[in-house]
Motif scaffolding. Structure first.
Motif, short mmCIF file in Angstrom:
data_model
loop_
_atom_site.label_atom_id
_atom_site.label_comp_id
_atom_site.label_asym_id
_atom_site.label_seq_id
_atom_site.Cartn_x
_atom_site.Cartn_y
_atom_site.Cartn_z
N SER A 152 -1.66 -9.48 5.24
CA SER A 152 -0.64 -10.06 4.33
C SER A 152 0.17 -8.94 3.89
O SER A 152 0.93 -9.21 3.04
CB SER A 152 -1.67 -10.67 3.00
OG SER A 152 -2.51 -11.58 3.40
N LEU A 153 0.18 -7.91 4.54
CA LEU A 153 0.77 -6.41 4.05
C LEU A 153 2.32 -6.66 4.41
O LEU A 153 2.75 -7.05 5.39
CB LEU A 153 0.45 -5.33 5.17
CG LEU A 153 0.75 -4.03 4.55
CD1 LEU A 153 0.02 -3.77 2.82
CD2 LEU A 153 0.08 -2.85 5.43
N ARG A 154 2.99 -6.39 3.12
CA ARG A 154 4.45 -6.58 3.22
C ARG A 154 5.18 -5.15 3.29
O ARG A 154 6.19 -5.00 3.84
CB ARG A 154 4.93 -7.45 2.07
CG ARG A 154 4.38 -8.81 2.14
CD ARG A 154 5.20 -9.62 3.26
NE ARG A 154 6.44 -10.14 2.91
CZ ARG A 154 7.31 -10.86 3.57
NH1 ARG A 154 6.65 -11.06 4.95
NH2 ARG A 154 8.42 -11.09 3.13
N ALA A 155 4.52 -4.34 2.47
CA ALA A 155 5.21 -3.09 1.99
C ALA A 155 4.01 -1.86 2.35
O ALA A 155 3.06 -2.13 1.66
CB ALA A 155 5.76 -2.76 0.68
N LEU A 156 4.46 -1.01 3.29
CA LEU A 156 3.70 0.34 3.82
C LEU A 156 4.16 1.57 3.56
O LEU A 156 5.20 1.68 4.29
CB LEU A 156 2.85 0.02 5.09
CG LEU A 156 2.21 1.14 5.63
CD1 LEU A 156 0.79 1.20 4.64
CD2 LEU A 156 1.81 0.53 6.90
N ARG A 157 3.80 2.26 2.54
CA ARG A 157 4.52 3.63 2.36
C ARG A 157 3.32 4.86 2.77
O ARG A 157 2.58 4.84 2.11
CB ARG A 157 4.95 3.68 0.88
CG ARG A 157 5.56 4.99 0.54
CD ARG A 157 6.11 4.92 -0.82
NE ARG A 157 6.33 6.24 -1.38
CZ ARG A 157 7.23 7.05 -1.08
NH1 ARG A 157 8.22 6.74 -0.20
NH2 ARG A 157 7.63 8.24 -1.54
N LEU A 158 3.73 5.60 3.81
CA LEU A 158 2.62 6.59 4.27
C LEU A 158 3.33 7.88 4.40
O LEU A 158 3.19 8.49 5.61
CB LEU A 158 1.90 5.87 5.39
CG LEU A 158 1.33 4.70 5.68
CD1 LEU A 158 0.94 4.49 7.02
CD2 LEU A 158 0.02 4.88 4.64
N PRO A 159 3.99 8.43 3.66
CA PRO A 159 4.39 9.75 3.68
C PRO A 159 3.59 10.88 3.88
O PRO A 159 2.47 10.92 3.62
CB PRO A 159 5.25 10.19 2.51
CG PRO A 159 4.80 9.30 1.33
CD PRO A 159 4.29 8.21 2.04
N LEU A 162 0.91 -1.28 0.00
CA LEU A 162 0.14 0.00 0.04
C LEU A 162 0.74 1.30 -0.09
O LEU A 162 1.75 1.37 0.80
CB LEU A 162 -0.89 -0.13 1.25
CG LEU A 162 -2.01 1.22 1.44
CD1 LEU A 162 -2.68 1.60 0.05
CD2 LEU A 162 -2.53 1.15 2.83
N CYS A 163 0.85 2.24 -0.82
CA CYS A 163 1.29 3.41 -1.12
C CYS A 163 0.36 4.51 -1.09
O CYS A 163 -0.38 4.62 -1.96
CB CYS A 163 2.24 3.48 -2.35
SG CYS A 163 3.63 2.03 -2.39
N VAL A 164 0.52 5.17 -0.31
CA VAL A 164 -0.63 6.40 -0.03
C VAL A 164 0.00 7.73 0.76
O VAL A 164 0.81 7.43 1.61
CB VAL A 164 -1.89 6.07 0.56
CG1 VAL A 164 -1.82 5.42 1.89
CG2 VAL A 164 -2.82 7.21 0.56
N SER A 165 -0.14 8.94 0.07
CA SER A 165 0.36 9.98 1.07
C SER A 165 -0.64 10.86 1.69
O SER A 165 -1.95 11.03 1.04
CB SER A 165 1.11 10.79 0.02
OG SER A 165 1.59 11.91 0.66
N GLY A 166 -0.53 11.08 2.79
CA GLY A 166 -1.12 12.31 3.48
C GLY A 166 -2.34 11.88 4.08
O GLY A 166 -3.56 12.40 3.96
#
Length: 318
Positions: free
Chosen positions: A106-113, A86-90
């Motif tokens: 099942s989440l392996r990568a999480l991007r929340l800048p 999941l990649c999401v900002s803000g």
């Protein structure tokens, strides 16, 4: 028979294959065009096949906060527990972060800048993120050492952490050594660590290096108080690549607005929506009109399905 088998209808492809193909399309096309093609394609995009990896970071930089929450709730619900990336900002609140963690089995990568999430919600929900190996919490100003410590204690598979900050975020702070020490104390498996523009000391960096023996990359751009001896580093950590702290980049050139992917733009995509039912394609509130001419043929695409387009005053999509 041989001639017939050479041309297999696209609507007979298995949903997994369709999901791979649709991943090459834009989010707007997947949500507003593909469902109108045929029933099997609509079934593919309403199920988990297209949403095991969700990357809406670019869109989230330009959308309204309420639309972001609605989009995440819809897409994550469709993933049916199979979400891997999941990649999401803000993110604007703790509630939507909690929802993400509830569906992170099942989440392996999480991007929340650039997310406005708090230490307390991270401490409460970090146990649900035990499967992640990559985490990006850059420019998240409301979290600190307590959140990182909770993540380190529960996310034992974590090998990559991005915790970069904007230079202005350090204004008024005396030290952020507590964050560095929390990382050193709880994340021994790290191979990749980014801590650009943190107010950290040489001692806290050495603490990380001694506690994370597998570290291969360390970003220290803008960490001006850190002084590392090159010869010592080559002898003690020969496999480690260190970026900074003395690196000229967009911040030092006073070109933040040009170099960053951050956007304060008040422009929103034309297909922002209101949603009552996550599985209902009548969720779109905006009208997407695309007119183009190709060999004197005019093509128009409309949101909505079939006769439902009439309620918006549009002619039926051909």
């Amino acid at each position: 028979m041989e001639e017939q088998s050479a041309f297999r209808p696209w609507d007979e492809l298995i949903p997994d294959a369709l999901g791979i193909i649709f991943s090459n399309l834009s989010l707007q096309e997947v949500l507003t065009v593909i469902p109108c093609v045929c029933k099997s394609w609509r079934k593919a995009v309403t199920g988990p096949y297209c949403w095991q990896e969700i990357d809406i970071e670019e869109w989230s930089n330009r959308c309204e906060p309420k639309h972001l929450d609605q989009m995440l709730q819809m897409l994550i619900t469709r993933s049916s527990g199979s979400l891997r990336k999941l990649c999401v900002s803000g993110l604007q609140n703790d509630t939507i972060f909690s929802f993400i963690t509830e569906n992170a089995g099942s989440l392996r990568a999480l991007r929340l800048p650039r997310s406005e999430i708090s230490d307390s919600i991270v401490e409460q929900t970090a146990g649900r993120l035990s499967t992640i190996t990559f985490l990006d919490l850059s420019y998240c100003r409301k979290i600190g050492a307590h959140a990182l410590e909770a993540i380190g204690k529960h996310c034992k598979l974590l090998v990559s952490l991005c915790r970069n900050m904007h230079p202005l975020d350090a204004a008024g702070k005396l030290s952020q050594d507590d964050e560095a020490n929390a990382i050193a104390a709880t994340m021994p498996m790290l191979k990749h660590l980014e801590m650009a523009y943190h107010l950290i000391s040489t001692g806290s960096v050495l603490n990380i290096l001694s506690s994370c023996p597998q570290l291969e990359f360390l970003d220290l751009r803008g960490c001006w108080d850190v002084k590392l001896d090159n010869q010592f580093m080559k002898e003690k950590f020969p496999k480690l690549k260190v970026l900074g702290p003395l690196v000229m980049d967009c911040y030092e050139m006073d070109e933040w607005d040009e170099c960053s992917d951050y956007s304060d733009s008040t422009e929103y995509l034309a297909w922002e929506f209101e949603m009552d039912d996550y599985d209902d394609y009548d969720i779109y509130d905006g009208v997407w009109h695309h007119e183009g001419r190709m060999e004197e043929l005019e093509l128009r695409f409309y949101e909505g399905i079939g006769e439902d387009a009439g309620m918006f005053g549009w002619p039926l999509s051909p």
